[in-house]
Design an enzyme around this catalytic site. Structure first.
Site, PDB file in Angstrom:
ATOM      1  N   HIS A 190       0.872  -1.173   0.000  1.00 15.44           N
ATOM      2  CA  HIS A 190       0.000   0.000   0.000  1.00 15.44           C
ATOM      3  C   HIS A 190       0.910   1.224   0.000  1.00 15.44           C
ATOM      4  CE1 HIS A 190       0.942  -0.681   4.265  1.00 15.44           C
ATOM      5  NE2 HIS A 190       0.885   0.627   4.371  1.00 15.44           N
ATOM      6  N   HIS A 242       1.972   5.457   0.707  1.00 15.46           N
ATOM      7  CA  HIS A 242       1.862   6.611   1.594  1.00 15.46           C
ATOM      8  C   HIS A 242       2.371   7.845   0.869  1.00 15.46           C
ATOM      9  CE1 HIS A 242       0.832   4.597   5.365  1.00 15.46           C
ATOM     10  NE2 HIS A 242       1.688   3.644   5.019  1.00 15.46           N
ATOM     11  N   ASP A 299      11.382   8.134  -3.968  1.00 11.15           N
ATOM     12  CA  ASP A 299      10.110   8.623  -4.522  1.00 11.15           C
ATOM     13  C   ASP A 299       9.599   7.693  -5.618  1.00 11.15           C
ATOM     14  OD1 ASP A 299       7.956  10.393  -4.844  1.00 11.15           O
ATOM     15  OD2 ASP A 299       8.981  11.459  -6.465  1.00 11.15           O
ATOM     16  N   HIS A 300       8.303   7.349  -5.516  1.00 11.24           N
ATOM     17  CA  HIS A 300       7.649   6.450  -6.466  1.00 11.24           C
ATOM     18  C   HIS A 300       8.316   5.085  -6.524  1.00 11.24           C
ATOM     19  CE1 HIS A 300       5.534  10.074  -7.541  1.00 11.24           C
ATOM     20  NE2 HIS A 300       4.665   9.335  -8.192  1.00 11.24           N
ATOM     21  N   GLU A 341       4.121   9.913   8.106  1.00 11.41           N
ATOM     22  CA  GLU A 341       3.602   8.822   7.279  1.00 11.41           C
ATOM     23  C   GLU A 341       2.130   9.096   6.938  1.00 11.41           C
ATOM     24  OE1 GLU A 341       4.884   4.426   7.424  1.00 11.41           O
ATOM     25  OE2 GLU A 341       3.162   4.605   8.746  1.00 11.41           O
TER      26      GLU A 341
HETATM   27 NI    NI Z   1       1.927   1.771   5.707  1.00 13.36          NI
END
Ligand code: NI
Length: 135
Positions: A40, A42, A80-81, A125
């Protein structure tokens, strides 16, 4: 006269919290949705704090152009990404919690700054959860 300056940056990354020494059941028990196998994402907000004396000639603690370039090249380019678990050396074995991420970022940046400057890393986060190192 010691002053702190702050550079705020942002990166997006995916992760999965996981301890490979534990059973699947134990991982689910401890990490819940955070260990979903398909990861997932963030939207991380990163705050880099540099503290030191004001240089009498420039009036700066650190030139922010230089600081932002270091963060961009060393941290954003790296994370990043990215899928932190799968795409980065730093988190191939290390669980990519906010706690571990701030320590990793600190250890990357620390040697690149003058010894006379103090460094502190804060990582959000979520809007409500963040970690800071050194504590
Ligand atoms: Ni997480």
């Amino acid at each position: 006269m010691r002053v702190s300056v702050f550079r705020k940056e942002h990166f997006n990354a995916a992760h999965r919290l996981w301890n490979s020494k534990w059973s699947d059941e134990k991982n689910v028990e401890v990490f819940g949705k955070c260990c979903n196998p398909n990861y997932h994402g963030h939207n991380y907000d990163l705050v880099v704090q540099v503290t030191g004396e004001i240089d009498p000639e420039t009036g700066y603690v650190i030139d922010m152009k230089i600081l932002s370039k270091i963060i961009r090249e060393q941290i954003l380019r790296r994370f990043d990404h990215k899928n932190l678990n799968a795409d980065t050396e730093e988190f191939r074995q290390l669980n990519p919690t906010a706690e571990n991420i701030v320590v990793v970022i600190y250890n990357i940046l620390r040697p690149l700054l003058d010894d006379r400057l103090e460094l502190k890393i804060k990582l959000y986060e979520t809007e409500r959860n963040y970690a800071e190192y050194p504590a």
